[in-house]
Design a protein around this motif. Structure first.
Motif, PDB file in Angstrom:
ATOM      1  N   SER A   5       0.848  -1.179   0.000  1.00  0.00           N
ATOM      2  CA  SER A   5       0.000   0.000   0.000  1.00  0.00           C
ATOM      3  C   SER A   5       0.884   1.230   0.000  1.00  0.00           C
ATOM      4  CB  SER A   5      -0.893   0.029   1.243  1.00  0.00           C
ATOM      5  OG  SER A   5      -1.652  -1.136   1.360  1.00  0.00           O
ATOM      6  N   GLU A   6       0.390   2.293  -0.566  1.00  0.00           N
ATOM      7  CA  GLU A   6       1.142   3.532  -0.506  1.00  0.00           C
ATOM      8  C   GLU A   6       0.182   4.700  -0.501  1.00  0.00           C
ATOM      9  OE1 GLU A   6       2.741   5.084  -4.516  1.00  0.00           O
ATOM     10  OE2 GLU A   6       2.856   2.918  -4.701  1.00  0.00           O
ATOM     11  N   THR A   7       0.647   5.791   0.043  1.00  0.00           N
ATOM     12  CA  THR A   7      -0.135   7.018   0.040  1.00  0.00           C
ATOM     13  C   THR A   7       0.243   7.855  -1.168  1.00  0.00           C
ATOM     14  OG1 THR A   7      -0.126   7.025   2.446  1.00  0.00           O
ATOM     15  CG2 THR A   7      -0.708   9.082   1.352  1.00  0.00           C
ATOM     16  N   SER A  71       2.353   6.477  10.209  1.00  0.00           N
ATOM     17  CA  SER A  71       2.375   5.023  10.254  1.00  0.00           C
ATOM     18  C   SER A  71       2.731   4.548  11.656  1.00  0.00           C
ATOM     19  CB  SER A  71       3.392   4.477   9.247  1.00  0.00           C
ATOM     20  OG  SER A  71       3.041   4.850   7.932  1.00  0.00           O
ATOM     21  N   TYR A 202      -9.550   4.390   2.672  1.00  0.00           N
ATOM     22  CA  TYR A 202      -8.607   5.342   2.094  1.00  0.00           C
ATOM     23  C   TYR A 202      -7.405   5.610   2.993  1.00  0.00           C
ATOM     24  CZ  TYR A 202     -11.757   8.268   4.909  1.00  0.00           C
ATOM     25  OH  TYR A 202     -12.544   8.780   5.912  1.00  0.00           O
ATOM     26  N   GLU A 203      -7.446   5.139   4.248  1.00  0.00           N
ATOM     27  CA  GLU A 203      -6.305   5.334   5.133  1.00  0.00           C
ATOM     28  C   GLU A 203      -5.177   4.365   4.780  1.00  0.00           C
ATOM     29  OE1 GLU A 203      -6.333   7.853   6.766  1.00  0.00           O
ATOM     30  OE2 GLU A 203      -8.196   8.242   7.858  1.00  0.00           O
ATOM     31  N   GLN A 204      -3.928   4.745   5.112  1.00  0.00           N
ATOM     32  CA  GLN A 204      -2.802   3.835   4.919  1.00  0.00           C
ATOM     33  C   GLN A 204      -3.007   2.551   5.699  1.00  0.00           C
ATOM     34  OE1 GLN A 204       1.321   5.207   4.993  1.00  0.00           O
ATOM     35  NE2 GLN A 204       0.572   7.288   5.268  1.00  0.00           N
ATOM     36  N   CYS A 274      -4.953   6.702  -1.156  1.00  0.00           N
ATOM     37  CA  CYS A 274      -4.006   5.608  -0.950  1.00  0.00           C
ATOM     38  C   CYS A 274      -4.192   4.525  -2.005  1.00  0.00           C
ATOM     39  CB  CYS A 274      -4.176   4.990   0.434  1.00  0.00           C
ATOM     40  SG  CYS A 274      -3.454   5.956   1.770  1.00  0.00           S
ATOM     41  N   HIS A 276      -4.042   0.421  -2.464  1.00  0.00           N
ATOM     42  CA  HIS A 276      -4.059  -0.854  -1.750  1.00  0.00           C
ATOM     43  C   HIS A 276      -4.226  -2.001  -2.749  1.00  0.00           C
ATOM     44  CE1 HIS A 276      -4.257   1.227   2.014  1.00  0.00           C
ATOM     45  NE2 HIS A 276      -5.499   1.639   1.873  1.00  0.00           N
ATOM     46  N   ARG A 369      -1.087  -2.212   7.460  1.00  0.00           N
ATOM     47  CA  ARG A 369      -1.265  -1.816   6.062  1.00  0.00           C
ATOM     48  C   ARG A 369      -1.656  -3.046   5.263  1.00  0.00           C
ATOM     49  NH1 ARG A 369       3.812   1.708   4.069  1.00  0.00           N
ATOM     50  NH2 ARG A 369       2.483   1.798   2.226  1.00  0.00           N
TER      51      ARG A 369
END
Length: 383
Positions: A5-7, A71, A202-204, A274, A276, A369
């Motif tokens: 996952s990444e923002t 994080s 939508y959160e990390q 984010c 995922h 994550r």
């Protein structure tokens, strides 16, 4: 395998994605500062008594802003659980809601669980996906005590747009007051209220073991639907499963924030976007689950718009139409519903009469994550 996952710190990807037709579920089920009348909740109306839990009535601090979430290292206590559940289910009765998702438990008091019982709760909920615990004292506890119980399962998430009890922004409130008649307006544009989603994906680090408990409810209606996204993944053919592995999707908070602003609501933390995996792995059970939902999933990375819409629509429809891997939870006084947000989707139902209060509180511990493990199949393909 490392989390995938990444923002997205810039919003260009989100801005390119059409959002016409995206309607936030909170618009239907939650009060906002512009349509909330606290005097009617405190004093009651001609048809409804005062709110049973005035300490849980929503407040909105328009001045308070929060920095972006950082994080953190999450540990899932389900890894430490005794799989026979001697500390959780001793003296309790378990009735399965369906053959493959959900259970109802009586004779167990969540507020009395020790650490071993909580470990087993994490595993039991991961296995059952959603569990309704009846006759609980959760709502009668001081709010901080309820938060302390939830905090065992992860860092508390503070919702960016919802109201919370005064002094406790970590509690997300689902609240429609006794004087609220906006459902008639909602159904002017919608034929139904089903809004499948997993919370704040939508959160990390989206939520894991999640608590929702009823404070007030209508005389009938207002149930919650849950879908087993592990079973939804299993229903796909091995070749289709294989194609989904490695794909990632954009999850966006921008539309929810804009909906709140449009209604005169708050945005306590600036929205993010984010990426995922479409298929995630549960860190304790090892099960693979579809991880997408029409509320927050916007586009498959690397696909053209039409390609992404085609595949996402199939998967959204697959989850929504899968009545044989869904359960309907009926609320009753004293009910606490605990579910694993990583492997389920849910939707409340706006099917009760206007002028009746529906008031619930959610405690939302964040988890790891999302990550996926390599595709595996035991199916033998004949040549």
């Amino acid at each position: 395998m490392a989390p995938s996952s990444e923002t997205i710190t810039e919003t260009k990807a989100a801005q390119r994605i059409p959002v016409k037709g995206v309607s936030d579920y909170k618009e239907a089920f939650n009060a906002g500062p512009t349509n909330y009348k606290p005097e009617n909740e405190l004093k009651g109306t001609a048809a409804q008594p005062p709110a049973r839990y005035p300490n849980y009535l929503p407040t909105w601090d328009t001045e308070k802003k929060y920095a972006p979430l950082e994080s953190f290292q999450h540990y899932d206590h389900g890894k430490d659980a005794n799989p026979s559940f001697p500390n959780l289910l001793k003296g309790g009765e378990v009735i399965d809601l369906t053959a493959n998702i959900g259970a109802e438990v009586s004779g167990v008091q969540l507020s009395k669980l020790d650490a071993k019982g909580k470990d087993e709760l994490a595993l039991f909920v991961a296995q059952k996906k959603v569990v309704a615990f009846r006759d609980q004292d959760f709502a009668d506890l001081p709010i901080q005590e309820a938060l302390d119980i939830g905090g065992y399962f992860g860092r508390h998430h503070i919702h960016p747009t919802s109201g919370g009890p005064a002094g406790y922004p970590q509690v997300h409130l689902v609240h429609r007051g006794a004087d609220n008649t906006t459902s008639r307006d909602f159904f002017e544009d919608r034929t139904n209220s089903v809004t499948w989603h997993s919370d704040v994906t939508y959160e990390q680090q989206p939520p894991g073991t999640t608590f929702l408990y009823i404070l007030d409810g209508p005389s009938a209606g207002g149930d919650t639907l849950f879908a087993n996204q592990v079973e939804a993944y299993k229903r796909l053919s091995p070749e289709f499963q294989k194609r989904l592995h490695g794909l990632q999707a954009i999850h966006s908070a921008h539309e929810q924030a804009q909906n709140s602003r449009n209604r005169g609501g708050i945005v306590r933390r600036e929205p993010i976007t984010c990426i995922h995996p479409l298929v995630r792995t549960h860190p304790v059970t090892g099960e693979k689950a579809l991880f997408l939902n029409p509320q927050f999933t916007r586009k498959i990375v690397g696909f053209k718009q039409e390609e992404s819409e085609y595949l996402l629509k199939f998967l959204f429809d697959h989850i929504a139409k899968g009545q044989d891997f869904q359960a309907r939870v009926k609320w009753a006084p004293g009910t606490v519903v605990v579910w694993d947000n990583r492997v389920t989707a849910h939707s409340a139902l706006l099917d009760w009469h206007d002028g009746q209060r529906r008031h619930l509180a959610r405690i939302t511990p964040q988890a790891e994550r999302p990550f996926e493990t390599p595709f595996e199949t035991t199916q033998v393909i004949e040549k």
